[in-house]
Design a protein around this motif. Structure first.
Motif, PDB file in Angstrom:
ATOM      1  N   GLY A  12      76.558 -28.595  44.496  1.00  8.99           N
ATOM      2  CA  GLY A  12      77.873 -27.984  44.652  1.00  8.99           C
ATOM      3  C   GLY A  12      78.258 -27.070  43.510  1.00  8.99           C
ATOM      4  N   SER A  13      77.841 -27.415  42.303  1.00  6.34           N
ATOM      5  CA  SER A  13      78.162 -26.609  41.123  1.00  6.34           C
ATOM      6  C   SER A  13      77.139 -25.505  40.879  1.00  6.34           C
ATOM      7  CB  SER A  13      78.251 -27.511  39.892  1.00  6.34           C
ATOM      8  OG  SER A  13      77.012 -28.170  39.689  1.00  6.34           O
ATOM      9  N   GLY A  14      76.149 -25.398  41.771  1.00  9.47           N
ATOM     10  CA  GLY A  14      75.082 -24.417  41.602  1.00  9.47           C
ATOM     11  C   GLY A  14      73.888 -25.045  40.914  1.00  9.47           C
ATOM     12  N   GLY A  15      72.755 -24.447  41.093  1.00  7.54           N
ATOM     13  CA  GLY A  15      71.521 -24.959  40.512  1.00  7.54           C
ATOM     14  C   GLY A  15      70.837 -25.939  41.448  1.00  7.54           C
ATOM     15  N   ARG A  16      69.551 -26.122  41.214  1.00  6.28           N
ATOM     16  CA  ARG A  16      68.737 -27.019  42.029  1.00  6.28           C
ATOM     17  C   ARG A  16      67.930 -27.926  41.128  1.00  6.28           C
ATOM     18  NH1 ARG A  16      66.897 -23.340  47.152  1.00  6.28           N
ATOM     19  NH2 ARG A  16      66.145 -25.357  47.887  1.00  6.28           N
ATOM     20  N   ARG A  17      67.962 -29.216  41.417  1.00 10.53           N
ATOM     21  CA  ARG A  17      67.157 -30.175  40.671  1.00 10.53           C
ATOM     22  C   ARG A  17      65.694 -29.914  41.003  1.00 10.53           C
ATOM     23  NH1 ARG A  17      65.973 -35.537  42.380  1.00 10.53           N
ATOM     24  NH2 ARG A  17      67.537 -35.172  43.982  1.00 10.53           N
ATOM     25  N   VAL A  18      64.845 -30.046  40.006  1.00 11.88           N
ATOM     26  CA  VAL A  18      63.409 -29.809  40.171  1.00 11.88           C
ATOM     27  C   VAL A  18      62.665 -31.069  39.745  1.00 11.88           C
ATOM     28  CG1 VAL A  18      61.441 -28.390  39.447  1.00 11.88           C
ATOM     29  CG2 VAL A  18      63.727 -27.355  39.641  1.00 11.88           C
ATOM     30  N   THR A  19      61.752 -31.509  40.611  1.00 14.78           N
ATOM     31  CA  THR A  19      60.906 -32.641  40.252  1.00 14.78           C
ATOM     32  C   THR A  19      59.441 -32.221  40.336  1.00 14.78           C
ATOM     33  OG1 THR A  19      60.938 -33.478  42.531  1.00 14.78           O
ATOM     34  CG2 THR A  19      62.551 -34.408  41.022  1.00 14.78           C
ATOM     35  N   VAL A  20      58.642 -32.798  39.443  1.00 14.67           N
ATOM     36  CA  VAL A  20      57.197 -32.594  39.437  1.00 14.67           C
ATOM     37  C   VAL A  20      56.569 -33.985  39.484  1.00 14.67           C
ATOM     38  CG1 VAL A  20      55.216 -31.699  38.163  1.00 14.67           C
ATOM     39  CG2 VAL A  20      57.389 -30.444  38.114  1.00 14.67           C
ATOM     40  N   HIS A  21      55.811 -34.239  40.529  1.00 18.19           N
ATOM     41  CA  HIS A  21      55.214 -35.556  40.752  1.00 18.19           C
ATOM     42  C   HIS A  21      56.273 -36.653  40.673  1.00 18.19           C
ATOM     43  CE1 HIS A  21      51.147 -34.040  40.925  1.00 18.19           C
ATOM     44  NE2 HIS A  21      51.339 -33.389  39.797  1.00 18.19           N
ATOM     45  N   ILE A  24      62.012 -35.936  37.370  1.00 21.46           N
ATOM     46  CA  ILE A  24      62.968 -34.846  37.209  1.00 21.46           C
ATOM     47  C   ILE A  24      62.616 -34.061  35.951  1.00 21.46           C
ATOM     48  CG2 ILE A  24      65.393 -34.239  36.821  1.00 21.46           C
ATOM     49  CD1 ILE A  24      66.119 -36.860  38.293  1.00 21.46           C
ATOM     50  N   VAL A  25      62.491 -32.733  36.103  1.00 13.81           N
ATOM     51  CA  VAL A  25      62.162 -31.892  34.957  1.00 13.81           C
ATOM     52  C   VAL A  25      63.314 -30.971  34.567  1.00 13.81           C
ATOM     53  CG1 VAL A  25      59.667 -32.010  35.309  1.00 13.81           C
ATOM     54  CG2 VAL A  25      60.978 -30.162  36.385  1.00 13.81           C
ATOM     55  N   GLY A  26      64.349 -30.885  35.416  1.00 13.73           N
ATOM     56  CA  GLY A  26      65.495 -30.070  35.034  1.00 13.73           C
ATOM     57  C   GLY A  26      66.304 -29.590  36.223  1.00 13.73           C
ATOM     58  N   LEU A  27      67.348 -28.824  35.908  1.00 13.57           N
ATOM     59  CA  LEU A  27      68.227 -28.213  36.896  1.00 13.57           C
ATOM     60  C   LEU A  27      68.071 -26.703  36.761  1.00 13.57           C
ATOM     61  CD1 LEU A  27      70.486 -28.689  39.026  1.00 13.57           C
ATOM     62  CD2 LEU A  27      72.114 -28.401  37.147  1.00 13.57           C
ATOM     63  N   ALA A  28      67.435 -26.099  37.743  1.00 12.56           N
ATOM     64  CA  ALA A  28      67.157 -24.655  37.704  1.00 12.56           C
ATOM     65  C   ALA A  28      68.310 -23.879  38.321  1.00 12.56           C
ATOM     66  CB  ALA A  28      65.864 -24.350  38.445  1.00 12.56           C
ATOM     67  N   HIS A  29      68.720 -22.809  37.636  1.00 11.86           N
ATOM     68  CA  HIS A  29      69.756 -21.917  38.149  1.00 11.86           C
ATOM     69  C   HIS A  29      69.166 -20.598  38.630  1.00 11.86           C
ATOM     70  CE1 HIS A  29      73.197 -24.407  37.101  1.00 11.86           C
ATOM     71  NE2 HIS A  29      72.472 -24.770  36.074  1.00 11.86           N
ATOM     72  N   ASP A  30      67.873 -20.406  38.376  1.00 12.89           N
ATOM     73  CA  ASP A  30      67.168 -19.205  38.838  1.00 12.89           C
ATOM     74  C   ASP A  30      65.672 -19.447  38.681  1.00 12.89           C
ATOM     75  OD1 ASP A  30      66.560 -18.739  36.072  1.00 12.89           O
ATOM     76  OD2 ASP A  30      68.344 -17.500  35.867  1.00 12.89           O
ATOM     77  N   ASP A  31      64.871 -18.500  39.149  1.00  6.81           N
ATOM     78  CA  ASP A  31      63.419 -18.656  39.062  1.00  6.81           C
ATOM     79  C   ASP A  31      62.930 -18.733  37.618  1.00  6.81           C
ATOM     80  OD1 ASP A  31      63.085 -18.751  41.813  1.00  6.81           O
ATOM     81  OD2 ASP A  31      62.234 -16.741  41.987  1.00  6.81           O
ATOM     82  N   ARG A  32      63.608 -18.069  36.701  1.00  8.27           N
ATOM     83  CA  ARG A  32      63.188 -18.154  35.288  1.00  8.27           C
ATOM     84  C   ARG A  32      63.268 -19.580  34.784  1.00  8.27           C
ATOM     85  NH1 ARG A  32      66.885 -13.494  33.080  1.00  8.27           N
ATOM     86  NH2 ARG A  32      68.187 -14.860  34.279  1.00  8.27           N
ATOM     87  N   LEU A  34      63.136 -22.298  36.643  1.00 10.31           N
ATOM     88  CA  LEU A  34      62.091 -23.038  37.348  1.00 10.31           C
ATOM     89  C   LEU A  34      60.732 -22.817  36.691  1.00 10.31           C
ATOM     90  CD1 LEU A  34      60.999 -24.726  39.668  1.00 10.31           C
ATOM     91  CD2 LEU A  34      61.101 -22.680  41.111  1.00 10.31           C
ATOM     92  N   LEU A  35      60.402 -21.580  36.397  1.00  4.16           N
ATOM     93  CA  LEU A  35      59.115 -21.283  35.761  1.00  4.16           C
ATOM     94  C   LEU A  35      58.998 -21.916  34.382  1.00  4.16           C
ATOM     95  CD1 LEU A  35      58.684 -17.583  36.890  1.00  4.16           C
ATOM     96  CD2 LEU A  35      57.325 -19.563  37.630  1.00  4.16           C
ATOM     97  N   GLU A  36      60.085 -21.964  33.635  1.00  2.00           N
ATOM     98  CA  GLU A  36      60.059 -22.601  32.314  1.00  2.00           C
ATOM     99  C   GLU A  36      59.808 -24.102  32.453  1.00  2.00           C
ATOM    100  OE1 GLU A  36      60.157 -23.338  28.219  1.00  2.00           O
ATOM    101  OE2 GLU A  36      59.688 -21.557  29.399  1.00  2.00           O
ATOM    102  N   PHE A  37      60.464 -24.749  33.416  1.00  2.00           N
ATOM    103  CA  PHE A  37      60.226 -26.182  33.629  1.00  2.00           C
ATOM    104  C   PHE A  37      58.770 -26.433  34.003  1.00  2.00           C
ATOM    105  CE2 PHE A  37      64.869 -26.339  35.195  1.00  2.00           C
ATOM    106  CZ  PHE A  37      65.338 -26.454  33.901  1.00  2.00           C
ATOM    107  N   ALA A  46      52.494 -20.647  36.811  1.00  2.00           N
ATOM    108  CA  ALA A  46      53.129 -21.156  38.025  1.00  2.00           C
ATOM    109  C   ALA A  46      53.763 -20.079  38.892  1.00  2.00           C
ATOM    110  CB  ALA A  46      54.178 -22.198  37.654  1.00  2.00           C
ATOM    111  N   GLU A  47      53.976 -18.884  38.374  1.00  2.00           N
ATOM    112  CA  GLU A  47      54.654 -17.847  39.160  1.00  2.00           C
ATOM    113  C   GLU A  47      53.968 -17.619  40.507  1.00  2.00           C
ATOM    114  OE1 GLU A  47      56.653 -13.465  38.636  1.00  2.00           O
ATOM    115  OE2 GLU A  47      55.560 -14.339  36.978  1.00  2.00           O
ATOM    116  N   SER A  48      52.659 -17.660  40.517  1.00  2.00           N
ATOM    117  CA  SER A  48      51.924 -17.432  41.765  1.00  2.00           C
ATOM    118  C   SER A  48      52.021 -18.621  42.724  1.00  2.00           C
ATOM    119  CB  SER A  48      50.458 -17.138  41.462  1.00  2.00           C
ATOM    120  OG  SER A  48      49.848 -18.263  40.853  1.00  2.00           O
ATOM    121  N   LEU A  49      52.525 -19.764  42.242  1.00  2.00           N
ATOM    122  CA  LEU A  49      52.605 -20.964  43.070  1.00  2.00           C
ATOM    123  C   LEU A  49      53.939 -21.116  43.793  1.00  2.00           C
ATOM    124  CD1 LEU A  49      51.107 -23.546  40.546  1.00  2.00           C
ATOM    125  CD2 LEU A  49      49.897 -22.205  42.282  1.00  2.00           C
ATOM    126  N   LEU A  50      54.967 -20.381  43.386  1.00  2.00           N
ATOM    127  CA  LEU A  50      56.318 -20.614  43.894  1.00  2.00           C
ATOM    128  C   LEU A  50      56.442 -20.485  45.403  1.00  2.00           C
ATOM    129  CD1 LEU A  50      58.667 -19.001  41.235  1.00  2.00           C
ATOM    130  CD2 LEU A  50      57.828 -21.355  41.395  1.00  2.00           C
TER     131      LEU A  50
END
Length: 69
Positions: A12-21, A24-32, A34-37, A46-50
């Protein structure tokens, strides 16, 4: 086997939770964010994997869209 990276629905406040395996690795607000996480998780190119569904599952909402509906 499911994708190891999950980008969860926009919050609701924006951003998307990201999990790897399941971890939780973080809350992404943009692709940058996500790529950093993913870089920190050991995926420096990872850019080619998105848009590869064997690697990334975008749940709820469109891929690369981080604002709540």
């Amino acid at each position: 086997m499911s994708a190891p990276i999950v980008v969860h629905p926009p919050q609701g406040s924006g951003g998307r939770r990201v999990t790897v395996h399941g971890q939780i690795v973080g809350l992404a607000h943009d692709d940058r964010d996500l790529l950093e996480f993913l870089r920190r998780a050991g995926l420096p190119d990872a850019e080619s994997l998105l848009d590869d569904s064997t690697w990334v599952l975008w749940r709820g909402g469109r891929a690369h869209h981080y604002e709540a509906a």
